[in-house]
Design a protein around this motif. Structure first.
Motif, mmCIF file in Angstrom:
data_model
loop_
_atom_site.group_PDB
_atom_site.id
_atom_site.type_symbol
_atom_site.label_atom_id
_atom_site.label_comp_id
_atom_site.label_asym_id
_atom_site.label_seq_id
_atom_site.Cartn_x
_atom_site.Cartn_y
_atom_site.Cartn_z
ATOM 1 N N LYS A 6 14.234 4.058 -1.014
ATOM 2 C CA LYS A 6 13.477 5.323 -0.574
ATOM 3 C C LYS A 6 12.152 5.793 -1.071
ATOM 4 N N GLY A 7 12.356 5.748 -2.326
ATOM 5 C CA GLY A 7 11.001 6.085 -3.279
ATOM 6 C C GLY A 7 9.846 5.056 -2.680
ATOM 7 N N LEU A 8 10.102 3.917 -2.390
ATOM 8 C CA LEU A 8 9.223 2.711 -2.005
ATOM 9 C C LEU A 8 8.679 3.189 -0.647
ATOM 10 N N ILE A 9 9.156 3.905 0.396
ATOM 11 C CA ILE A 9 8.825 4.292 1.205
ATOM 12 C C ILE A 9 7.453 4.694 1.621
ATOM 13 N N PRO A 10 6.906 5.722 0.591
ATOM 14 C CA PRO A 10 5.467 5.957 0.807
ATOM 15 C C PRO A 10 4.419 4.885 0.416
ATOM 16 N N CYS A 11 4.918 4.072 -0.467
ATOM 17 C CA CYS A 11 4.100 2.721 -0.736
ATOM 18 C C CYS A 11 3.875 1.851 0.270
ATOM 19 N N VAL A 12 4.952 1.514 1.037
ATOM 20 C CA VAL A 12 5.003 0.768 2.302
ATOM 21 C C VAL A 12 4.425 1.464 3.304
ATOM 22 N N LEU A 13 4.447 2.692 3.551
ATOM 23 C CA LEU A 13 3.823 3.527 4.514
ATOM 24 C C LEU A 13 2.377 3.233 4.299
ATOM 25 N N LEU A 14 1.938 3.394 3.285
ATOM 26 C CA LEU A 14 0.365 3.185 2.850
ATOM 27 C C LEU A 14 -0.050 1.693 3.358
ATOM 28 N N VAL A 15 0.681 0.891 2.984
ATOM 29 C CA VAL A 15 0.550 -0.574 3.495
ATOM 30 C C VAL A 15 0.477 -0.621 5.032
ATOM 31 N N LEU A 16 1.284 -0.138 5.689
ATOM 32 C CA LEU A 16 1.410 -0.204 6.950
ATOM 33 C C LEU A 16 0.653 0.510 7.715
ATOM 34 N N LYS A 17 0.172 1.963 7.341
ATOM 35 C CA LYS A 17 -0.828 2.547 8.044
ATOM 36 C C LYS A 17 -2.194 2.604 7.567
ATOM 37 N N GLU A 18 -2.380 2.330 6.369
ATOM 38 C CA GLU A 18 -3.781 2.143 5.879
ATOM 39 C C GLU A 18 -4.478 0.848 5.291
ATOM 40 N N MET A 19 -3.662 -0.164 5.290
ATOM 41 C CA MET A 19 -4.158 -1.210 4.875
ATOM 42 C C MET A 19 -4.032 -2.575 5.973
ATOM 43 N N LEU A 20 -2.736 -2.771 6.559
ATOM 44 C CA LEU A 20 -2.549 -3.725 7.480
ATOM 45 C C LEU A 20 -3.545 -3.625 8.720
ATOM 46 N N PRO A 21 -3.487 -2.418 9.296
ATOM 47 C CA PRO A 21 -4.450 -2.415 10.489
ATOM 48 C C PRO A 21 -5.912 -2.707 10.146
ATOM 49 N N THR A 22 -6.406 -2.395 9.182
ATOM 50 C CA THR A 22 -7.668 -2.285 8.790
ATOM 51 C C THR A 22 -8.425 -3.304 7.484
ATOM 52 N N TYR A 23 -7.436 -4.051 6.929
ATOM 53 C CA TYR A 23 -7.719 -5.019 5.872
ATOM 54 C C TYR A 23 -8.928 -5.889 6.245
ATOM 55 N N HIS A 24 -8.904 -6.504 7.410
ATOM 56 C CA HIS A 24 -9.655 -7.424 8.002
ATOM 57 C C HIS A 24 -11.153 -6.752 8.142
ATOM 58 N N LYS A 25 -11.255 -5.270 8.015
ATOM 59 C CA LYS A 25 -12.601 -4.714 8.298
ATOM 60 C C LYS A 25 -13.372 -4.514 7.028
ATOM 61 N N TRP A 26 -12.525 -4.487 5.911
ATOM 62 C CA TRP A 26 -12.956 -4.190 4.282
ATOM 63 C C TRP A 26 -14.302 -5.045 4.094
ATOM 64 N N ARG A 27 -15.018 -4.676 3.232
ATOM 65 C CA ARG A 27 -16.174 -5.367 2.562
ATOM 66 C C ARG A 27 -15.436 -6.510 1.590
ATOM 67 N N TYR A 28 -15.986 -7.809 1.465
ATOM 68 C CA TYR A 28 -15.494 -8.723 0.525
ATOM 69 C C TYR A 28 -16.567 -9.291 0.054
ATOM 70 N N ASN A 29 -16.556 -9.479 -1.483
ATOM 71 C CA ASN A 29 -17.676 -10.294 -2.089
ATOM 72 C C ASN A 29 -17.303 -11.671 -2.086
ATOM 73 N N THR A 30 -16.034 -11.996 -2.085
ATOM 74 C CA THR A 30 -15.550 -13.335 -2.500
ATOM 75 C C THR A 30 -14.912 -14.029 -1.219
ATOM 76 N N TYR A 31 -15.265 -15.305 -0.737
ATOM 77 C CA TYR A 31 -14.658 -16.074 0.391
ATOM 78 C C TYR A 31 -13.203 -16.196 -0.124
ATOM 79 N N GLY A 32 -12.340 -15.847 1.096
ATOM 80 C CA GLY A 32 -10.649 -15.914 0.852
ATOM 81 C C GLY A 32 -9.726 -15.136 0.387
#
Length: 1703
Positions: free
Chosen positions: A692-718
């Protein structure tokens, strides 16, 4: 259609095997996995491998002529082939073969789409791409052989070695010529290759040209890695590569664009490597060590050396020359160490000027792991020798980078530690040690590279643990040292604390007197190497402590640069050998503080933080709980401001770092490390609190990272693809958590959080977008990446990400809580889009993917899941592509080399589709209608029917071959079973008609399976189960006469081969094996359960279809029965595991059914059943509830069978009684608790309609087949068996059964609950009440208190009497169904039985009962006339039976209840009149028949006749009992005839003095006419029945005859008694008396003459000693002893009375 037939049917051109197919086979991704098969494939394709690209010939007129003359090839194929030949500059025959292979493997259209004009550009583009891929696959096959032919760990190394031996002779010359040809080839133009050769095609051609050059060079390089190159070959290669500019001077270099630079560089790298490998530096080094350099091939090639010197002097203008020059310098220097040749020195300087070391590290990184490992060996020697030159600091840095790349080859690290420290790379290490710890990075970089296995870890650890020099750099000479005059040696005067840390902290002290050698001295700096021994690990701890001290100062970056190599080394060490982790505790324990401090500074050092998190990931793999408990205090991870509710999520230091540092920079080292750490913690199966202590971490991944990671800026291909893959790996790990660690509290668990987020938020849409990438995009990415990328290339990562998305989605749908509304995720998955853009079509098209077989398999698995749960039509979603996708599915299903798991998944998908996707399954079944003779439809299999493949797979001749493994056979049978279960009659009819279908289908049932303990293929059990189920369904659904003859023959063969006995024995062995292995558990329990279930179904069917199934032999039945019993006993006698109990329950069900169906064959099984019962009663009651019920039922059946057979002596009776009585007591007490609880909760539903409806069942306890009810029935049977009460009396004294049962029954009656229990309890009490001691026990236990008043609750009596009784009180249900009126009737029977048995001892209780229920009793007697229902007749029968017993105690009744007695007498007389009238009037009887439930399927007339007879019997029973009762209310015949002083006032007149026929009207009082009519009706009915004498109802007729005689007898008795009473009554007028005499004389004389005739014909005698209870109280008729032979005594009585009347 002929064209399509040629292109669609595999066998017509199966001789044309594609190179891609060979490549798939060699990789082990096909069905061909055995070494023999691999060798056969290599032999078949040897010519192709030998020739290489030369296999593909240019066009020729002879080849074109052969194509035109070939009659086996359709004309459209020839036209296509000739056009392709022109476009690709390829031989015409080979062009046709390429086209055929393309249509077979890669074509994505249907037969109709090929009818478009042949000039379709896109079609030729696809074929060109396919051809290019074929050429690449051919070269990849050769490359694969050369890579692994000497690798003993590879499963096919021997086969590869044989093949390489054959190819070795002229492989290089052939492939070199092909390389040169490609290099010099002129680009195609539209003039030479036709108008299809556009600019785009030219560009594709050139890209292909570069790829092929690269692969050819790689093959040549690998060849020379294993085989020696002659000096002359080296010279020729050097000249060739120089001329080509190491790939830079391409003939068509004007076509090179930016995307091709990597390929051109790779050609340069490989050219350089081939030359270095040709110098054979490894062998040279070996010769130098053994001082035999003359053995090297170049020692005798002076001319070549000279020419090479001159040639290499011209090198130096491009970086690719560097390694060649360096290696040549090493070669020359080693062969001639004493020679000082200026040419060699010049070449060496040129190599250094080209930045050779930087080039080497770049090259080794760029080549990929496979080539880099091969290339590392020759470079380990030139790198080490280069230290002899004076290198700059920059050169040293690049040298160490290159050395680290070289050492990454696994074998070299171990070789290094065996070398002398002054040789090779040891010199570099020694140099790095010389500057340690002033320069901490170089040494740790090298040592990190030297870690490859556990032995090297120990060496590195010990190396660093025992350091003997400490190097420091001083700008000025310190005051606390003294030195020699020449300043070459210093001595420390005082001890020195090396780190400015506080007291008590870890530190290093340099003692007084230590000597230090000044390495470099001067005005600027002093580099001093102190002769001081210490442990580097202590030093590393001090370095970390220093960083913690300076974290907020300007020195932080410098200290970070020193600490990062330390952390990287620690990470590599604990990753390689966990056992060292305890020694590193001082370092690893400080990582948490380091993480906390570094992440909270303004500009955090991202690389060091990433290293910290990487270390924690490795630690978390072994001790997740400890890492988590330390980490969550650092503030690094996201957290909840309110931990109890997980409300108020905070991003933590990591979240801030992601947003403020990583996203703006486009570098994501910490994010990658964070995701890995999180996944490791989740996989570590933490406790629920920590999860249950990991819930905030997983919530961050599910709400802030997974829906938007493809829009971030990347310097390296892959990197984007890698982050997506890691996020999905985390979610995948969470969804696969075992539920044990997840407690269901108010807060959500990790798993439920993931499921909800993916199903309902943007996270789910992100996963959908990943799955929607599509097969085309993946193919483009795979084609664009260089072949060296291996498993870590962007294509492979993309594939892995999509696979994870499939798996995650599948799990979310599987685990999602059921709900009526579709979630957003399901909507997104199933929404229809235009032009095939919906996701279902995208998923289905993954079938075209050929690189990774798991990708299409997982896509089909998800399709299968969606087809099951989603309300949509897959067929509609596929749209116009449906047929093409169907073709692709079937092509892969038909292929004999296809990966077996894909084929299994396709069949599983089709199996699901049979039930859920009617449109899709019709498409796959592809049945064509053939018009029959009379308009009836016949079906044929279409060309593209999946049934072709399925029939092939079940063909008995195919079994055991590599393309039909057991799993695939099982999947095919599962599909067939689905067709039978879904009743797909059209498909089934086609299958039935197929020759040998039933023979092939039943083949598995005739095989001999391995014993259960040795089973390795559990799917074979499922295979046999499916066959049994199909046979069972066929027999069940098809009329026996219509069964196929082949199936009947198969069943006959099954019986003759004694397969019933075999399978029975095997199933028993299976159950016994599960029981024996219950502690370890059986890995194939599901398959075992399925087989036992199927066998059970087959046996149950055999009980009803024994003739069809050829199971008629009693000895066979006995054997099967005993096996089932043994299996049941094995599973239930020592049950502890759930699987065991489950199997035991299944076997108990079968045992019960066989027991009931095979009564004649059933042996005495009471003893084993008793053992089973004892064991079951001791097991977990919750698990055993159903099983217990089945065992009780079986025991009841056995006791009933033994009772029928007259076997009464049962040795197990005492123990059985004790067990059952204990159960009854416990269940009754539990029922009391549950009923009270239900009443308190207010859940008990009141039955407003009284006896009309049943109340709802109690919670779990009160069921018709529940344990409690069956235990009562079993107790009843046992008590019935123990008639004399020898055992049950003792048991019931020991166990308080009766009090607990009566208490439960009283509560049930009051609350009107537990109907089935009450009924069963009354049956038990009834059985006990039949014996004196039983009746005494029941009465003594307080039965009257239990029943008398509480029974009022089960019915209602209307306030104003019988007028409203009609619908309110009497159920219209059949007599046998369980209902509360039935309970009332049973209570009546119980009272009757107790009174009959106990007589005067129970009179008061009986009178209490009749007094309490008098209204109901009177209504019931009256209701026969007003309520036309069978249940009413039944209740009247029970009521009159009770009154008959009570009538024996008239005086007591008269004393206590005089009014009731009078009312009862009146009502009985009216009842007698009603019954007589109904028996006389058939028309009125039909009212009873109309309300009766529909009869079973019998002819209407016969059914009506049987129903009429049943009603007549009921009325006769009531009438006979009524008259027998009235007999007790009228004076005794002897007494009234003989005793002149008899008190007539004691007896009332029951019948009025009238001789009218009985009426249905209640206003007409019963009269003597009623009694005479009764006798007439009885006599008339008797005559009628004797005339008919129908055999079908003889038993009923004999019963009715006895009743009629009994009725007449009692009727005469009552008539005579009442007549004499009237004649003696002074209140009656003489005239009326005279009339009575005349009427009776006349009527009775007529009746007597009829009776005499009747008896002369022969008729049943009086049943006074038989059926009815009234027989006991019947007085002896006067003169019966002196009766003439053959004349009934009651007739003599009547004759005497007639004579008396006539006087």
């Amino acid at each position: 259609m002929r064209f399509r037939a040629v292109t669609s049917t595999r066998w017509q051109y199966s001789r044309h095997w594609s190179c891609r197919e060979l490549w798939t086979i060699l990789l082990g991704r096909s069905a061909l996995r055995e070494p023999v098969q691999i060798e056969a494939e290599l032999d078949r394709h040897w010519d192709r491998l030998h020739q290489g690209l030369s296999y593909y010939k240019p066009p020729s007129s002879s080849s074109a002529a052969k194509v035109k003359d070939n009659k086996d090839v359709a004309q459209p194929l020839k036209e296509f082939g000739l056009r392709i030949s022109k476009l690709l500059n390829l031989d015409e025959q080979q062009s046709v073969q390429i086209l055929q292979c393309y249509l077979q493997e890669d074509y994505r259209g249907t037969r109709d789409s090929l009818k478009v004009p042949v000039a379709s550009y896109i079609f030729y583009t696809f074929i060109a791409d396919y051809y290019y891929e074929e050429r690449m696959c051919l070269l990849r096959c050769v490359l694969l052989l050369l890579t692994y032919f000497q690798d003993e760990r590879h499963p096919y190394s021997a086969e590869y070695s044989n093949s390489v031996t054959k190819l070795e002779k002229d492989l290089v010359s052939c492939y070199q010529a092909q390389f040169e040809s490609l290099f010099k080839a002129e680009a195609p133009t539209w003039e030479t290759h036709g108008n299809l050769m556009t600019e785009r095609q030219v560009s594709r051609w050139f890209l292909q040209c570069l790829r092929e050059q690269s692969l050819l060079l790689e093959i040549i390089f690998l060849y020379y890695a294993y085989f020696e190159m002659s000096p002359s070959d080296l010279l020729s290669f050097t000249k060739m590569f120089k001329e080509q500019g190491f790939g830079l001077r391409q003939t068509n270099r004007h076509l090179v664009d930016k995307s091709m630079d990597a390929l051109v560089d790779r050609i340069g790298y490989l050219s350089s490597l081939i030359l270095v490998e040709g110098m054979d530096i490894d062998f040279l080094h070996k010769c130098a060590l053994e001082d035999c350099t003359e053995q090297h091939q170049f020692s005798c090639a002076a001319d070549v050396i000279k020419e090479m010197d001159q040639l290499l002097l011209t090198f130096g203008d491009i970086p690719h020359h560097g390694p060649v020059l360096l290696a040549w310098v090493l070669l020359r220097h080693t062969l001639r160490p004493d020679e000082t040749n200026p040419v060699v020195r010049r070449i060496g300087n040129t190599a250094l000027q080209l930045g050779v070391f930087q080039y080497l590290s770049t090259m080794l990184k760029g080549l990929g792991q496979k080539c880099a490992c091969m290339a590392s060996c020759p470079f380990s020697h030139p790198i080490s020798r280069s230290l002899s030159s004076s290198l700059s600091i920059e050169h040293c840095s690049h040298l160490i980078d290159a050395a680290c790349e070289v050492l990454s080859a696994p074998s070299l690290a171990e070789v290094f530690w065996e070398m002398k420290p002054n040789m090779g790379l040891g010199m570099i290490l020694d140099s790095a040690v010389g500057m340690f710890p002033h320069q901490i990075g170089p040494l740790l970089q090298l040592l990190t590279a030297l870690l490859s296995n556990k032995s090297t870890v120990k060496k590195v650890y010990n190396f660093l643990d025992k350091m003997s020099f400490y190097t420091q750099v001083y700008k000025h000479k310190p005051n606390d040292v003294i030195s020699k005059d020449d300043e070459t040696l210093w001595r420390r005067q005082t001890q020195k604390l090396l780190y400015p840390l506080g007291t008590g902290q870890t530190n290093l002290w340099m003692p007084q007197g230590v000597l230090g050698q000044v390495m470099i001295g001067g005005e600027q700096t002093y580099v001093v190497r102190w002769d001081y021994s210490y442990s580097s690990w202590t030093l590393f701890t001090c370095e970390v402590e220093m960083l913690l001290h300076v974290v907020s100062t300007a020195d932080v970056l410098a200290h970070c640069a020193r600490v990062k190599p330390i952390l990287d080394l620690v990470h590599k060490i604990i990753s390689t050998d966990w056992t060292v982790s305890d020694c590193l505790l001082p370092l690893t324990s400080r990582i948490y503080m380091l993480l906390q401090r570094l992440t909270s500074v303004i500009n955090p050092p991202v690389d060091v933080i990433a290293s910290c998190v990487n270390c924690l990931s490795v630690l978390a793999a072994r001790m997740p709980g400890k890492v988590w408990s330390s980490l969550h205090h650092t503030g690094f991870l996201p957290f909840a401001s309110n931990p109890l509710t997980n409300m108020g999520m905070k991003a933590g230091n990591y979240g801030n770092l992601l947003v403020q540092i990583e996203q703006p920079r486009g570098e994501y080292a910490v994010t990658i490390a964070f995701l890995r750490l999180l996944t490791t913690l989740v996989k570590g199966q933490l406790g629920s609190t920590q999860n249950k202590g990991l819930i905030p971490c997983v919530l961050l991944v599910l709400k802030e990272m997974l829906p938007t990671y493809h829009k971030w800026r990347y310097n390296t291909y892959g990197v984007r693809e890698r982050i997506g893959c890691l996020i999905l790996e985390l979610i995948h790990a969470i969804l696969n958590l075992s539920p044990e660690g997840e407690d269901q509290g108010s807060t959500p668990t990790l798993q439920s959080l993931c499921i909800y987020s993916l199903a309902n938020t943007e996270a789910g849409q992100a996963v959908v977008n990943i799955m929607g990438v599509g097969v085309d995009t993946i193919d483009v990415v795979l084609a664009a990446q260089p072949s060296s990328c291996g498993a870590e290339g962007p294509g492979q990562i993309l594939i892995q990400t999509v696979k994870l998305a499939f798996s995650v989605t599948n799990n979310v749908i599987r685990l999602k809580p059921p709900s009526d509304a579709a979630s957003p995720l399901e909507q997104a998955l199933t929404q229809h889009g235009g032009h095939g853009s919906n996701l279902i079509a995208v998923l289905a098209k993954y079938i075209y993917h050929k690189h990774d077989p798991a990708l299409p398999r997982l896509a089909i698995q998800l399709l299968k899941r969606l087809a099951t749960v989603a309300p949509m039509s897959v067929y509609a979603c596929l749209g116009s592509d449906a047929a093409a996708i169907r073709d692709a599915f079937l092509t892969r299903l038909q292929s004999k080399t296809e990966d077996m798991r894909i084929k299994v998944m396709i069949l599983e998908f089709l199996t699901v589709a049979v039930e859920t996707q009617p449109g899709l399954i019709e498409l796959f079944l592809n049945l064509e209608v053939k018009d029959g003779s009379e308009g009836s439809k016949e079906f044929l299999l279409g060309e593209w029917s999946c049934l072709h493949v399925v029939l092939d797979l079940i063909d008995s001749k195919q079994q055991g071959k590599y393309w039909c493994p057991p799993l695939l056979h099982r999947a095919a049978l599962a599909f067939l079973l689905a067709l039978w279960q879904d009743r797909r009659d059209s498909a089934i009819s086609v299958l039935r008609a197929k020759e040998r279908f039933w023979e092939n289908l039943t083949t598995p049932l005739f095989g001999t399976l391995t014993p259960p303990s040795d089973t390795t293929e559990p799917c074979v059990l499922e295979t046999c189960a499916f066959v049994m189920k199909i046979i069972g369904l066929e027999i069940y659904y098809v009329v026996s006469g219509s069964l196929e003859q082949s199936l009947k023959d198969g069943l006959q063969k099954f019986s003759n081969a004694r397969r019933y006995e075999y399978w029975s024995q095997y199933v028993k062995a299976l159950v016994c094996h599960v029981a024996a292995m219950e502690e370890e558990g059986v890995c194939y329990f599901a398959e075992t359960q399925m087989l036992i279930s199927a066998w059970r179904m087959l046996l149950i069917l055999a009980t009803g279809h024994s003739e069809v199934m050829q199971l008629t032999d009693d000895s066979t039945k006995l054997k099967l029965f005993m096996d089932v019993l043994d299996g049941t006993q094995a599973a239930l006698t020592t049950p502890t595991s759930v699987p065991c109990l489950r199997l035991g329950s299944m076997m108990a069900t079968l045992l019960l059914i066989l027991l009931k169906q095979w009564r004649r064959s059933a042996p005495d099984i009471l003893s084993p059943l008793s053992l089973i019962l004892e064991s079951v009663l001791q097991a977990d009651q919750q698990l055993m509830e159903r099983t217990k019920a089945k065992v009780f039922s079986a025991l009841i059946s056995v006791l009933q069978i033994q009772g029928l057979n007259g076997e009464e002596d049962i040795s197990q009776l005492p123990q059985l009684l004790l067990s059952v009585c204990e159960t009854v007591k416990d269940e009754a007490l539990a029922l009391i608790d549950s009923t009270r609880h239900m009443s308190q909760a207010g859940d008990a539903a009141e039955d407003e309609d009284s006896m009309e409806t049943d109340s709802p069942r109690g919670p779990q306890k009160d069921q018709r087949d529940g344990v409690c009810v069956l235990a009562l029935h079993l107790a009843k049977e046992l008590c019935r068996t123990d008639e004399d009460g020898e055992h049950w009396v003792l048991v019931m004294r020991k166990v308080p059964v009766l009090p607990s049962v009566l208490s439960a029954m009283e509560l049930s009656l009051r609350s009107k609950n537990n109907l089935y229990f009450t009924e069963a309890a009354l049956h038990l009490l009834l059985t006990l009440a039949r014996t004196p001691q039983g009746a005494a026990a029941v009465a003594g236990a307080g039965v009257i208190q239990t029943i008398c008043l509480p029974l009022l609750s089960v019915y209602e009596v209307s306030s104003n009497g019988a007028s409203q009784v009609r619908d309110a009180s009497f159920s219209r249900k059949a007599q046998d169904s369980a209902c509360w009126p039935g309970v009332y009737r049973l209570c009546m029977s119980l009272m009757e039985s107790l009174l009959k048995t106990l007589r005067y001892n129970f009179v008061n209780e009986a009178l209490d009962f009749v007094g309490v229920h008098q209204e109901r009793i009177l209504q019931c007697l009256n209701a026969v006339r007003t309520v036309q229902s069978l249940s009413c007749l039944d209740e009247a029968d029970h009521t009159v039976g009770f009154l008959l017993q009570l009538s024996s105690f008239c005086k007591e009744w008269q004393f206590h209840l005089p009014k009731l007695l009078r009312d009862v007498q009146v009502n009985l007389c009216y009842l007698c009149q009603t019954c007589t009238y109904l028996l006389h009037s058939k028309k009125m009887l039909h009212h009873y028949l109309q309300v009766r439930e529909p009869p079973p399927p019998l002819p209407r007339e016969e059914a009506e006749q049987k129903a009429l007879l049943a009603v007549q019997c009921s009325l006769l029973k009531i009438l006979s009992k009524t008259l027998a009762t009235l007999q007790h209310f009228t004076p005794d015949c002897c007494q009234i005839l003989l005793d002149q002083c008899m008190d007539l006032a004691e007896y009332r007149t029951l019948f009025v003095l009238s001789f009218t026929t009985p009426a249905f009207d209640p206003d007409v009082a019963p009269s003597f006419g009623t009694l005479l009519a009764t006798i007439n009706v009885a006599l008339g009915t008797l005559s009628e029945m004797e005339k008919k004498k129908e055999p079908a109802s003889l038993s009923i007729a004999s019963l009715a005859s006895s009743l009629l005689m009994f009725t007449m007898e009692n009727c005469f008795y009552v008539l005579i008694s009442q007549a004499v009473r009237c004649l003696k009554d002074a209140a009656i007028l003489p005239r009326d008396k005279q009339r009575l005499k005349q009427e009776l004389s006349s009527e009775l004389s007529t009746l007597l003459s009829s009776l005499s005739r009747h008896f002369r014909r022969g008729s049943p005698s009086s049943p006074a000693g038989g059926l009815l209870p009234s027989s006991q109280s019947k007085p002896a008729t006067p003169g019966s002893k002196a009766a003439p032979e053959g004349q009934e005594p009651f007739i003599q009585l009547v004759q005497a009375f007639v004579r008396l009347v006539q006087r």
